[in-house]
Design a protein around this motif. Sequence first.
Motif, PDB file in Angstrom:
ATOM      1  N   SER A  26      29.157  37.780  34.019  1.00  0.00           N
ATOM      2  CA  SER A  26      29.926  38.536  34.528  1.00  0.00           C
ATOM      3  C   SER A  26      30.008  39.508  35.292  1.00  0.00           C
ATOM      4  CB  SER A  26      31.683  37.833  33.461  1.00  0.00           C
ATOM      5  OG  SER A  26      30.850  38.918  32.175  1.00  0.00           O
ATOM      6  N   ASP A  27      29.352  40.535  34.418  1.00  0.00           N
ATOM      7  CA  ASP A  27      29.377  41.770  34.876  1.00  0.00           C
ATOM      8  C   ASP A  27      28.737  42.066  36.519  1.00  0.00           C
ATOM      9  OD1 ASP A  27      30.562  45.117  34.682  1.00  0.00           O
ATOM     10  OD2 ASP A  27      28.361  44.773  34.050  1.00  0.00           O
ATOM     11  N   LYS A  28      28.257  40.869  36.465  1.00  0.00           N
ATOM     12  CA  LYS A  28      27.109  40.947  37.817  1.00  0.00           C
ATOM     13  C   LYS A  28      27.828  40.053  38.684  1.00  0.00           C
ATOM     14  CE  LYS A  28      22.808  39.995  34.374  1.00  0.00           C
ATOM     15  NZ  LYS A  28      22.656  41.808  34.142  1.00  0.00           N
ATOM     16  N   SER A  35      28.838  42.643  41.541  1.00  0.00           N
ATOM     17  CA  SER A  35      27.613  43.345  41.975  1.00  0.00           C
ATOM     18  C   SER A  35      26.385  42.762  43.053  1.00  0.00           C
ATOM     19  CB  SER A  35      27.217  44.023  40.568  1.00  0.00           C
ATOM     20  OG  SER A  35      27.934  44.722  40.281  1.00  0.00           O
ATOM     21  N   GLU A  37      33.343  35.944  27.201  1.00  0.00           N
ATOM     22  CA  GLU A  37      32.626  35.217  28.208  1.00  0.00           C
ATOM     23  C   GLU A  37      33.065  34.399  28.928  1.00  0.00           C
ATOM     24  OE1 GLU A  37      29.641  36.425  31.046  1.00  0.00           O
ATOM     25  OE2 GLU A  37      31.331  37.122  30.168  1.00  0.00           O
ATOM     26  N   ASN A  83      36.084  35.601  31.071  1.00  0.00           N
ATOM     27  CA  ASN A  83      35.493  36.754  32.053  1.00  0.00           C
ATOM     28  C   ASN A  83      34.958  36.486  33.301  1.00  0.00           C
ATOM     29  OD1 ASN A  83      36.861  38.931  30.124  1.00  0.00           O
ATOM     30  ND2 ASN A  83      34.717  38.742  29.347  1.00  0.00           N
ATOM     31  N   GLU A 140      36.436  37.206  36.976  1.00  0.00           N
ATOM     32  CA  GLU A 140      36.206  37.675  37.816  1.00  0.00           C
ATOM     33  C   GLU A 140      35.569  36.925  39.339  1.00  0.00           C
ATOM     34  OE1 GLU A 140      34.245  40.831  38.313  1.00  0.00           O
ATOM     35  OE2 GLU A 140      35.846  41.262  36.813  1.00  0.00           O
TER      36      GLU A 140
END
Length: 423
Positions: free
Chosen positions: A275-277, A280, A309, A312, A316
């Motif tokens: 999710s954090d990628k 980016s 997750e 998330n 995103e």
Amino acid sequence: MEMKNREAIIETYKLAKAKYEKWGIDTDKVLEDIEKVAISIHCWQGDDVRGFENPEGSLTGGIQATGSYPGAARNPEELRADIDKVLTMIPGKHRLNLHAIYAETNGQKVERNELKPEHFKNWVEWAKERGLGLDFNPSCFSHELSADGLTLSHPDKKVRDFWIEHCKASRKISEYFGKELGTASVTNVWIPDGYKDIPVDRLAPRKRLQESLDEIFKEEINPAYHLDAVECKLFGIGSESYVVGSHEFYMGYALKNNKLLTLDAGHFHPTEVISDKISSVLNFSDELLLHVSRPVRWDSDHVVLLTDELRNIAEEIVRGNFIDRVHIGLDFFDASINRIAAWAIGTRNMIKAMLIAMLEPSDYLKDVEANGDYTTRLALLEEFKTYPSGAIWDYYCLTKEVAVGEEWLEEVQNYEKEVLSKR
């Protein structure tokens, strides 16, 4: 469903709708938008990744399907029938993701580097009848030429050439899907290449892989029909110490060569999340492919749950307005439970996560955050966790004439009794 229950769902929806309206969220519009989200449902949940090439063969390439629950699909007809059953439990129009080992060759032995569109004609006709799109994957595993764990990076040129030809053939099959079905087919290249123990030369295999990929992608194919994706991995069974196609390798290759990067939820460190990628990668790439799975301590491909997750990931995609740029595919297989139920649980949860994300007042929360009011941000994010998204979901299922709540489980149980138990 009884009229009384239908009326209760509609009334509950109206109450939930009013609550969301206080935050400027039009739930009717949200339901229109969620219907446009197509999930690529993986065919290999139905038969434990056996395929039709050699159904009795064992899996290799770091892949394991554990369990022996009865009723696995044994042929194309059974697999399509099972998928048809699953589709009756899932709201919306979606896609099906195929591997090359699901070719239908009429009993003739056809090597993977010789596969042609005609070997997937039945899948295309089936998809046309249901208004579905198809996605594709070369199968670079469970084959005598992948027995040592190396394919496109193999030091033997003859082995590399075989897998290059297989991937080229896969791209032409994908193009055929796109032309026939009117929607671009995403073809994802994943290979198991790596070493169990620490290698001396990390560079040479990656150079060979790069050259192989360059050869595979040499022919330009209209993106209206076909899209290329490459999938990274941290480690696998048999490649614990070194994976040729690492995250850094494929991110670099994808961005340099205008290919989609595939992020699989199970292909990173246990504390690392995809999710954090997403934001980016999409700063530098037009599109992105996700393989949504649930790792349990490793890339174990458990059935997707409605976890933090998963939410998330959906948040995103929605918060970044990435819905048209992210291709969402599922990748799990559990042979320890009813396979139809596994499909239904995982796919419904992915759609639920997207719906919940769409019901968030993200623009307001962004403004609050930009003004440095982190107290309000935290407070509202927590409060919205218990907002009545379930009422919106039930109403969506009702309007799409699929099972509401746990009603789908009874359908699965009846199907098991009438169909699966007789296999």
